[in-house]
Design a protein around this motif. Sequence first.
Motif, short mmCIF file in Angstrom:
data_model
loop_
_atom_site.label_atom_id
_atom_site.label_comp_id
_atom_site.label_asym_id
_atom_site.label_seq_id
_atom_site.Cartn_x
_atom_site.Cartn_y
_atom_site.Cartn_z
N VAL A 1 -5.24 5.95 -3.67
CA VAL A 1 -6.50 5.78 -1.95
C VAL A 1 -7.25 6.63 -2.71
O VAL A 1 -7.59 7.86 -2.64
CB VAL A 1 -4.97 6.30 -1.45
CG1 VAL A 1 -5.34 6.39 -0.07
CG2 VAL A 1 -3.82 6.35 -1.21
N ILE A 2 -8.83 5.96 -1.94
CA ILE A 2 -9.44 6.52 -2.60
C ILE A 2 -9.98 5.98 -0.77
O ILE A 2 -10.03 5.25 -0.10
CB ILE A 2 -10.22 5.43 -3.01
CG1 ILE A 2 -10.08 4.95 -4.36
CG2 ILE A 2 -11.92 5.27 -3.51
CD1 ILE A 2 -10.45 4.46 -5.58
N GLY B 1 0.46 -1.74 0.30
CA GLY B 1 -0.32 -0.73 0.29
C GLY B 1 1.03 1.30 0.35
O GLY B 1 2.12 1.70 0.33
N VAL C 1 -3.78 7.57 4.95
CA VAL C 1 -3.03 6.82 4.38
C VAL C 1 -2.33 7.50 3.06
O VAL C 1 -0.97 7.57 3.12
CB VAL C 1 -3.15 5.46 3.05
CG1 VAL C 1 -2.73 5.84 2.45
CG2 VAL C 1 -3.68 4.51 3.98
N1 LIG Z 1 -6.75 2.25 2.04
C1 LIG Z 1 -5.34 1.86 0.77
C2 LIG Z 1 -4.64 1.33 1.32
N2 LIG Z 1 -4.45 1.36 2.85
C3 LIG Z 1 -2.72 0.27 3.07
C4 LIG Z 1 -1.38 1.06 3.61
O1 LIG Z 1 -1.44 1.62 2.50
C5 LIG Z 1 -1.18 0.21 3.61
O2 LIG Z 1 -0.12 -0.94 3.33
C6 LIG Z 1 -1.13 -0.45 5.36
O3 LIG Z 1 -1.46 -0.13 6.74
C7 LIG Z 1 -0.83 -1.26 6.33
O4 LIG Z 1 1.01 -0.87 6.34
N3 LIG Z 1 -3.20 1.67 0.78
C8 LIG Z 1 -3.24 2.25 -0.70
O5 LIG Z 1 -2.64 2.18 -1.40
N4 LIG Z 1 -4.29 2.59 -1.02
C9 LIG Z 1 -5.65 2.55 -0.49
O6 LIG Z 1 -7.00 2.82 -0.70
#
Ligand SMILES: Nc1c(NC[C@H](O)[C@H](O)[C@H](O)CO)[nH]c(=O)[nH]c1=O
Length: 139
Positions: free
Chosen positions: A67-68, A41, A78
Motif C-alpha cells: 500500500v503506497i 487489494g 487501506v
Molecule cells: N491503493 C491500494 C489499494 N487499494 C484497493 C483496496 O485495497 C481495495 O481493493 C479496493 O478499495 C476495493 O475494495 N490496495 C492495495 O493493496 N494497495 C494500494 O496501494
Amino acid sequence: MARFLIVEARFYGHLNDMLIDGAKTALKDAGHDADVITVPGALEVPGAIAMAAESGQYDGFVAIGVVIRGETYHFEIVAGESARALMALTMDGIAIGNGILTTENEEQALVRADPAQKNKGGEAAQAAIRLLELREEFA
Ligand SMILES: Nc1c(NC[C@H](O)[C@H](O)[C@H](O)CO)[nH]c(=O)[nH]c1=O
Ligand SMILES: CC(=O)[C@@H](O)COP(=O)(O)O
C-alpha cells in the motif's frame, strides 16, 4: 509439515513477486508447504484469510501486499483497516503473518520487499510460523 496459504493483494505485481519469494523461502526452509491465492487489494486480504481459515484447509497464513500513499485519505483506510482486520483475526487464534507493506513511496517498498534487503515477506512468514508453533504448544 504445516500447510500455509499466502494471500496476496496484487496491486504492485513486481513488488509482490519479491515479497512472495521471501515468504516461500522462509516457509520452505522451515519444512512447510505453501499455496498462493490472489485478491485485488489489501482490503480483501482479511476476508480471504477468514474464508480460508473457516475451510480448515490451512494451518497458517501470510498476508502479502503493498500500500503506497497517494493523494487522498484512502491510504489510511487501506493501510489501517487491512492491518486492523488481520490483527482481529490473529486475536481469534488464526496464525497470520502480516507482510502488507505500507509505505510513502515505491523506493521504500522496494527495499522492504527485496529478500536481499529487508525481506518483509520472509519476516511475515516467520511470524506466522511462530504463531502456529505457539498455538500447538498451548493446545
Ligand atoms: N491503493 C491500494 C489499494 N487499494 C484497493 C483496496 O485495497 C481495495 O481493493 C479496493 O478499495 C476495493 O475494495 N490496495 C492495495 O493493496 N494497495 C494500494 O496501494
Ligand atoms: C493507498 C491508496 O489508496 C492509493 O494508492 C490511492 O491513491 P489516491 O489516494 O491518490 O487515490
